[in-house]
Design a protein around this motif. Structure first.
Motif, PDB file in Angstrom:
ATOM      1  N   VAL A 366     -16.266 -11.342  -3.519  1.00  0.00           N
ATOM      2  CA  VAL A 366     -15.227 -10.464  -4.070  1.00  0.00           C
ATOM      3  C   VAL A 366     -14.512  -9.714  -2.959  1.00  0.00           C
ATOM      4  CG1 VAL A 366     -14.813  -8.410  -5.477  1.00  0.00           C
ATOM      5  CG2 VAL A 366     -16.276 -10.220  -6.344  1.00  0.00           C
ATOM      6  N   ASN A 367     -15.271  -9.226  -1.982  1.00  0.00           N
ATOM      7  CA  ASN A 367     -14.661  -8.493  -0.867  1.00  0.00           C
ATOM      8  C   ASN A 367     -13.712  -9.389  -0.080  1.00  0.00           C
ATOM      9  OD1 ASN A 367     -15.979  -6.121  -1.482  1.00  0.00           O
ATOM     10  ND2 ASN A 367     -17.664  -6.456  -0.042  1.00  0.00           N
ATOM     11  N   GLU A 368     -14.100 -10.650   0.117  1.00  0.00           N
ATOM     12  CA  GLU A 368     -13.237 -11.597   0.828  1.00  0.00           C
ATOM     13  C   GLU A 368     -11.929 -11.816   0.071  1.00  0.00           C
ATOM     14  OE1 GLU A 368     -13.494 -13.368   3.618  1.00  0.00           O
ATOM     15  OE2 GLU A 368     -15.566 -13.083   4.283  1.00  0.00           O
ATOM     16  N   ILE A 369     -12.041 -12.061  -1.235  1.00  0.00           N
ATOM     17  CA  ILE A 369     -10.850 -12.309  -2.048  1.00  0.00           C
ATOM     18  C   ILE A 369      -9.981 -11.064  -2.115  1.00  0.00           C
ATOM     19  CG2 ILE A 369     -10.029 -12.856  -4.381  1.00  0.00           C
ATOM     20  CD1 ILE A 369     -12.594 -14.569  -4.704  1.00  0.00           C
ATOM     21  N   THR A 370     -10.595  -9.898  -2.309  1.00  0.00           N
ATOM     22  CA  THR A 370      -9.854  -8.637  -2.394  1.00  0.00           C
ATOM     23  C   THR A 370      -9.049  -8.390  -1.126  1.00  0.00           C
ATOM     24  OG1 THR A 370     -11.509  -7.673  -3.860  1.00  0.00           O
ATOM     25  CG2 THR A 370     -10.049  -6.141  -2.716  1.00  0.00           C
ATOM     26  N   SER A 371      -9.687  -8.587   0.018  1.00  0.00           N
ATOM     27  CA  SER A 371      -9.015  -8.353   1.299  1.00  0.00           C
ATOM     28  C   SER A 371      -7.793  -9.245   1.450  1.00  0.00           C
ATOM     29  CB  SER A 371     -10.004  -8.606   2.446  1.00  0.00           C
ATOM     30  OG  SER A 371      -9.367  -8.460   3.695  1.00  0.00           O
ATOM     31  N   LEU A 372      -7.949 -10.517   1.107  1.00  0.00           N
ATOM     32  CA  LEU A 372      -6.839 -11.462   1.244  1.00  0.00           C
ATOM     33  C   LEU A 372      -5.716 -11.142   0.264  1.00  0.00           C
ATOM     34  CD1 LEU A 372      -5.995 -13.990   2.822  1.00  0.00           C
ATOM     35  CD2 LEU A 372      -7.055 -15.372   1.026  1.00  0.00           C
ATOM     36  N   VAL A 373      -6.060 -10.830  -0.974  1.00  0.00           N
ATOM     37  CA  VAL A 373      -5.059 -10.510  -1.985  1.00  0.00           C
ATOM     38  C   VAL A 373      -4.279  -9.261  -1.600  1.00  0.00           C
ATOM     39  CG1 VAL A 373      -4.751  -9.694  -4.362  1.00  0.00           C
ATOM     40  CG2 VAL A 373      -6.211 -11.668  -3.909  1.00  0.00           C
ATOM     41  N   ARG A 374      -4.986  -8.230  -1.169  1.00  0.00           N
ATOM     42  CA  ARG A 374      -4.306  -6.983  -0.772  1.00  0.00           C
ATOM     43  C   ARG A 374      -3.357  -7.210   0.388  1.00  0.00           C
ATOM     44  NH1 ARG A 374      -9.325  -2.614  -1.049  1.00  0.00           N
ATOM     45  NH2 ARG A 374      -9.273  -2.301  -3.333  1.00  0.00           N
ATOM     46  N   SER A 375      -3.774  -8.023   1.342  1.00  0.00           N
ATOM     47  CA  SER A 375      -2.940  -8.302   2.504  1.00  0.00           C
ATOM     48  C   SER A 375      -1.650  -9.004   2.101  1.00  0.00           C
ATOM     49  CB  SER A 375      -3.721  -9.163   3.495  1.00  0.00           C
ATOM     50  OG  SER A 375      -2.893  -9.585   4.567  1.00  0.00           O
ATOM     51  N   HIS A 376      -1.765 -10.030   1.261  1.00  0.00           N
ATOM     52  CA  HIS A 376      -0.572 -10.774   0.854  1.00  0.00           C
ATOM     53  C   HIS A 376       0.297  -9.972  -0.112  1.00  0.00           C
ATOM     54  CE1 HIS A 376      -1.239 -14.435   2.997  1.00  0.00           C
ATOM     55  NE2 HIS A 376      -2.443 -14.608   2.489  1.00  0.00           N
ATOM     56  N   ALA A 377      -0.326  -9.161  -0.959  1.00  0.00           N
ATOM     57  CA  ALA A 377       0.455  -8.309  -1.858  1.00  0.00           C
ATOM     58  C   ALA A 377       1.279  -7.303  -1.062  1.00  0.00           C
ATOM     59  CB  ALA A 377      -0.471  -7.585  -2.829  1.00  0.00           C
ATOM     60  N   ALA A 378       0.671  -6.747  -0.023  1.00  0.00           N
ATOM     61  CA  ALA A 378       1.381  -5.786   0.827  1.00  0.00           C
ATOM     62  C   ALA A 378       2.523  -6.464   1.564  1.00  0.00           C
ATOM     63  CB  ALA A 378       0.410  -5.159   1.817  1.00  0.00           C
ATOM     64  N   ASN A 379       2.288  -7.695   2.043  1.00  0.00           N
ATOM     65  CA  ASN A 379       3.342  -8.435   2.751  1.00  0.00           C
ATOM     66  C   ASN A 379       4.515  -8.740   1.830  1.00  0.00           C
ATOM     67  OD1 ASN A 379       1.900  -8.454   5.130  1.00  0.00           O
ATOM     68  ND2 ASN A 379       1.024 -10.500   4.803  1.00  0.00           N
ATOM     69  N   LYS A 380       4.207  -9.121   0.597  1.00  0.00           N
ATOM     70  CA  LYS A 380       5.266  -9.439  -0.354  1.00  0.00           C
ATOM     71  C   LYS A 380       6.074  -8.190  -0.699  1.00  0.00           C
ATOM     72  CE  LYS A 380       6.199 -11.771  -4.719  1.00  0.00           C
ATOM     73  NZ  LYS A 380       5.630 -12.468  -5.899  1.00  0.00           N
ATOM     74  N   THR A 381       5.396  -7.059  -0.854  1.00  0.00           N
ATOM     75  CA  THR A 381       6.085  -5.803  -1.148  1.00  0.00           C
ATOM     76  C   THR A 381       6.987  -5.398   0.006  1.00  0.00           C
ATOM     77  OG1 THR A 381       4.261  -5.062  -2.542  1.00  0.00           O
ATOM     78  CG2 THR A 381       5.756  -3.359  -1.713  1.00  0.00           C
ATOM     79  N   GLU A 382       6.477  -5.575   1.227  1.00  0.00           N
ATOM     80  CA  GLU A 382       7.266  -5.228   2.412  1.00  0.00           C
ATOM     81  C   GLU A 382       8.513  -6.098   2.521  1.00  0.00           C
ATOM     82  OE1 GLU A 382       6.740  -4.907   7.290  1.00  0.00           O
ATOM     83  OE2 GLU A 382       5.065  -5.547   6.024  1.00  0.00           O
ATOM     84  N   LYS A 383       8.367  -7.390   2.262  1.00  0.00           N
ATOM     85  CA  LYS A 383       9.516  -8.296   2.317  1.00  0.00           C
ATOM     86  C   LYS A 383      10.555  -7.920   1.266  1.00  0.00           C
ATOM     87  CE  LYS A 383       7.065 -12.347   4.129  1.00  0.00           C
ATOM     88  NZ  LYS A 383       6.598 -13.721   3.823  1.00  0.00           N
ATOM     89  N   ALA A 384      10.072  -7.563   0.058  1.00  0.00           N
ATOM     90  CA  ALA A 384      10.998  -7.180  -1.004  1.00  0.00           C
ATOM     91  C   ALA A 384      11.743  -5.905  -0.649  1.00  0.00           C
ATOM     92  CB  ALA A 384      10.211  -6.984  -2.309  1.00  0.00           C
ATOM     93  N   SER A 385      11.063  -4.966  -0.017  1.00  0.00           N
ATOM     94  CA  SER A 385      11.703  -3.701   0.387  1.00  0.00           C
ATOM     95  C   SER A 385      12.775  -3.949   1.441  1.00  0.00           C
ATOM     96  CB  SER A 385      10.641  -2.741   0.940  1.00  0.00           C
ATOM     97  OG  SER A 385       9.713  -2.409  -0.054  1.00  0.00           O
ATOM     98  N   LYS A 386      12.471  -4.819   2.404  1.00  0.00           N
ATOM     99  CA  LYS A 386      13.449  -5.141   3.444  1.00  0.00           C
ATOM    100  C   LYS A 386      14.663  -5.854   2.862  1.00  0.00           C
ATOM    101  CE  LYS A 386      10.201  -5.420   7.332  1.00  0.00           C
ATOM    102  NZ  LYS A 386       9.559  -6.309   8.331  1.00  0.00           N
ATOM    103  N   ALA A 387      14.421  -6.731   1.896  1.00  0.00           N
ATOM    104  CA  ALA A 387      15.532  -7.448   1.257  1.00  0.00           C
ATOM    105  C   ALA A 387      16.437  -6.497   0.516  1.00  0.00           C
ATOM    106  CB  ALA A 387      14.970  -8.511   0.298  1.00  0.00           C
ATOM    107  N   ARG A 388      15.848  -5.517  -0.193  1.00  0.00           N
ATOM    108  CA  ARG A 388      16.661  -4.518  -0.898  1.00  0.00           C
ATOM    109  C   ARG A 388      17.447  -3.650   0.069  1.00  0.00           C
ATOM    110  NH1 ARG A 388      11.968  -4.211  -4.223  1.00  0.00           N
ATOM    111  NH2 ARG A 388      11.232  -2.409  -3.023  1.00  0.00           N
ATOM    112  N   ALA A 389      16.836  -3.344   1.210  1.00  0.00           N
ATOM    113  CA  ALA A 389      17.496  -2.497   2.203  1.00  0.00           C
ATOM    114  C   ALA A 389      18.714  -3.183   2.815  1.00  0.00           C
ATOM    115  CB  ALA A 389      16.517  -2.111   3.290  1.00  0.00           C
ATOM    116  N   ARG A 390      18.666  -4.519   2.896  1.00  0.00           N
ATOM    117  CA  ARG A 390      19.780  -5.269   3.490  1.00  0.00           C
ATOM    118  C   ARG A 390      20.961  -5.378   2.551  1.00  0.00           C
ATOM    119  NH1 ARG A 390      15.516  -8.614   5.584  1.00  0.00           N
ATOM    120  NH2 ARG A 390      15.770 -10.057   3.804  1.00  0.00           N
TER     121      ARG A 390
END
Length: 391
Positions: A366-390
């Motif tokens: 569970v810890n392995e899956i949680t870590s990976l999911v959180r990392s990719h969720a954060a990356n996707k959120t960051e990309k979406a924020s940058k896209a909105r900013a542009r």
């Protein structure tokens, strides 16, 4: 208690990509495939050398798949050509897979070319996938229970086209959502309409098995109760060509508590009594973001929802779920290495035999899956924020 499964030979531990590892999944605890299960063993692809292109890695780059009677995989993309689904399944270490055979949100799509069909069949052979371990998913637009004759006909044409595409590819199963009353007729009336469409489709195809998916129970949707699935099957003329796919998230949301070993046994017994285990053709393995009986279809990553990882341990170690496609439809955040991680975790769970180490192992997974999911969720959120900013 998890039963120890004995064998006459040793099998290899799950082979992951170089960056992946799971504690407590050592080779001494890997389940061997016995002689009577050998026909279900996945053949790993031959290590061929071929020219590497930009979009197609060398065969050596594919993870070696675990030999197991539990055929665990994911619903992979067929973008760029239906044949790409096979490669995408191999890339996540899947022993089974699902795909859309055309756009799931359009009524019409271009027909397969001969090159598409030949490439798909060739890759199925190359990577050692059997048709019975592939579970294509139907269009979200189709509603075979719609009482409006014109709309139902449009759905039927789309449904039949999918079935014919599956047969073109040499596939044996086709999974679909049964439909809805749209609030205009009773469920019993819609159930008869769905069965009539299945009967008509069987007459216009050769051998494909139509696999009805259980639903979460929202609104006028049919299929959340086992009795409704049985009602459809009762009206199907050729019962050798109809089956059921059980979605774990949908079942839980519909009120079937499979979160414990006893609960799973009770629900499985109820399914056998009301429908019949002979009709079980596949499972969708999804945790649930929503609570028991919520009637909300909200998929969550394995071990991160209300079901919990122990639920999946008793599902993927149950002899009754062997040799059928067990398909992940969990969130990926556009990063399929999450599926690689979840497939490896489920393969590990299917082979756990030392009860004293199970809680520690499950927590690690569970810890392995949680870590990976959180990392990719954060990356996707960051990309979406940058896209909105542009903008």
């Amino acid at each position: 208690m998890v039963q120890t499964r004995r064998s006459t030979a040793a099998s290899a531990p799950p082979t992951l990509t170089s960056s992946d590892s799971f504690p407590k999944c050592s080779s001494k605890r890997r389940k061997a495939v016995s002689a009577d299960e050998s026909e279900h063993t996945t053949k790993t692809p031959a290590q061929k050398k071929r020219k590497k292109t930009e979009d197609e890695p060398l065969t050596e780059d594919f993870p070696v798949r675990v030999s197991s009677p539990w055929k665990i995989g994911a619903h992979v993309s067929a973008a760029g050509g239906v044949e790409n689904a096979v490669r995408n399944a191999a890339m996540v270490g899947a022993n089974a897979f699902a795909l859309f055979v055309k756009s799931q949100r359009k009524w019409d799509s271009p027909q397969f070319s001969a090159e598409n069909v030949n490439a798909f069949k060739g890759r199925m052979r190359e990577f050692g996938y059997l048709p019975k371990h592939v579970l294509p998913h139907g269009s979200y637009l189709v509603n075979l229970g719609n009482p409006d004759e014109e709309k139902r006909r449009k759905s039927f044409d789309c449904f039949l086209d999918d079935l014919q595409r599956c047969e073109q590819l040499g596939l044996e199963l086709y999974n679909f959502h049964p439909g809805s009353t749209v609030g205009q007729v009773t469920k019993e009336e819609s159930i008869v309409l769905i069965a009539e469409c299945i009967n008509d489709a069987h007459k216009e195809t050769k051998y494909i098995t139509t696999v009805i998916e259980n639903m979460a129970g929202s609104g006028n949707v049919i299929g959340s109760r086992f009795s409704e699935l049985k009602g459809i099957i009762d009206h199907v003329e050729d019962k050798t060509r109809v089956g059921v796919c059980l979605d774990t998230c949908h079942a839980f949301a519909a009120g079937y508590d499979i979160s414990t070993k006893d609960g799973w046994e009770y629900v499985f017994s109820a399914f056998d009594t009301e429908v019949g285990l002979s009709y079980l053709k596949g499972l969708h393995l999804n945790d649930s973001k929503a609570a028991l009986g919520s009637k909300k279809d909200r998929h969550e990553n394995i071990g991160l929802g209300h079901l919990g990882i122990a639920t999946f341990r008793h599902i993927v170690s149950d002899p009754r779920t062997r040799d059928i496609p067990l398909i992940l439809e969990t969130p990926t955040f556009e990063a399929t290495d999450i599926w690689t991680k979840e497939i490896a975790a489920l393969n590990c769970l299917s082979d756990l035999v030392e009860d004293s180490e199970i809680p520690e192992t499950e927590l690690s997974l569970v810890n392995e899956i949680t870590s990976l999911v959180r990392s990719h969720a954060a990356n996707k959120t960051e990309k979406a924020s940058k896209a909105r900013a542009r903008k």
